[in-house]
Design a protein around this motif. Sequence first.
Motif, PDB file in Angstrom:
ATOM      1  N   ALA A   1       0.806  -1.210  -0.117  1.00 41.55           N
ATOM      2  CA  ALA A   1       0.087  -0.071  -0.002  1.00 41.55           C
ATOM      3  C   ALA A   1       0.964   1.210   0.247  1.00 41.55           C
ATOM      4  O   ALA A   1       0.616   2.123  -0.795  1.00 41.55           O
TER       5      ALA A   1
ATOM      6  N   ASP B   1       0.961   4.027  -3.044  1.00 44.05           N
ATOM      7  CA  ASP B   1       0.798   5.299  -2.736  1.00 44.05           C
ATOM      8  C   ASP B   1       1.990   6.465  -3.023  1.00 44.05           C
ATOM      9  O   ASP B   1       1.567   7.488  -3.755  1.00 44.05           O
TER      10      ASP B   1
ATOM     11  N   ALA C   1      -2.745  -0.636 -10.399  1.00 48.43           N
ATOM     12  CA  ALA C   1      -3.146  -0.821  -9.210  1.00 48.43           C
ATOM     13  C   ALA C   1      -3.015   0.627  -8.102  1.00 48.43           C
ATOM     14  O   ALA C   1      -4.232   0.731  -7.492  1.00 48.43           O
ATOM     15  N   ALA C   2      -2.169   1.323  -8.615  1.00 45.06           N
ATOM     16  CA  ALA C   2      -2.127   2.586  -8.065  1.00 45.06           C
ATOM     17  C   ALA C   2      -3.450   3.820  -8.458  1.00 45.06           C
ATOM     18  O   ALA C   2      -3.971   4.204  -7.677  1.00 45.06           O
TER      19      ALA C   2
ATOM     20  N   ARG D   1      -6.387   2.588  -6.961  1.00 47.23           N
ATOM     21  CA  ARG D   1      -6.651   3.088  -5.571  1.00 47.23           C
ATOM     22  C   ARG D   1      -7.187   4.369  -5.588  1.00 47.23           C
ATOM     23  O   ARG D   1      -7.936   4.970  -4.603  1.00 47.23           O
ATOM     24  N   THR D   2      -6.839   5.068  -6.606  1.00 42.90           N
ATOM     25  CA  THR D   2      -6.887   6.594  -6.634  1.00 42.90           C
ATOM     26  C   THR D   2      -8.354   6.711  -7.388  1.00 42.90           C
ATOM     27  O   THR D   2      -8.925   7.873  -7.383  1.00 42.90           O
TER      28      THR D   2
END
Length: 130
Positions: free
Chosen positions: A43, A47, A84-85, A88-89
């Motif tokens: 994570a 980020d 994946a980032a 997440r956003t």
Amino acid sequence: MRRSAAHLLDAAHAQRTGHLERERAAREPDERRRVEAAEAARADRLDHLARNAEQTWDTVEDLIAQKSATAYDRACALLDDLRAAHVRTGDITAFEERARHLREAHGDKPALMSRFDEIGIPHPRERPAR
């Protein structure tokens, strides 16, 4: 009282099974902590990628320009993390568009295109579902 071979084998199996179960139970908290630490590290990495997405895209381009299997593998690993980032956003569409452009720009590299297929980089003709 005399015990039969079957009784002795059953007792040995029960003892061994109990011992293995106790060992597993003792390792479980450590394994859980290890998994949680790995998830937290991922994570944090995602980020960081999200904050430095432009730089990461540039790194992907630089790796692709090297035209080597190792560099292609590293570029695809970064692309997978970038996806994946972006997930997440909440901005997967931006990733898909950039990835399509990469595919268009490097379509003459079959080894890279094969790797893109493996990790699910969309083809230019595929448009995201809205």
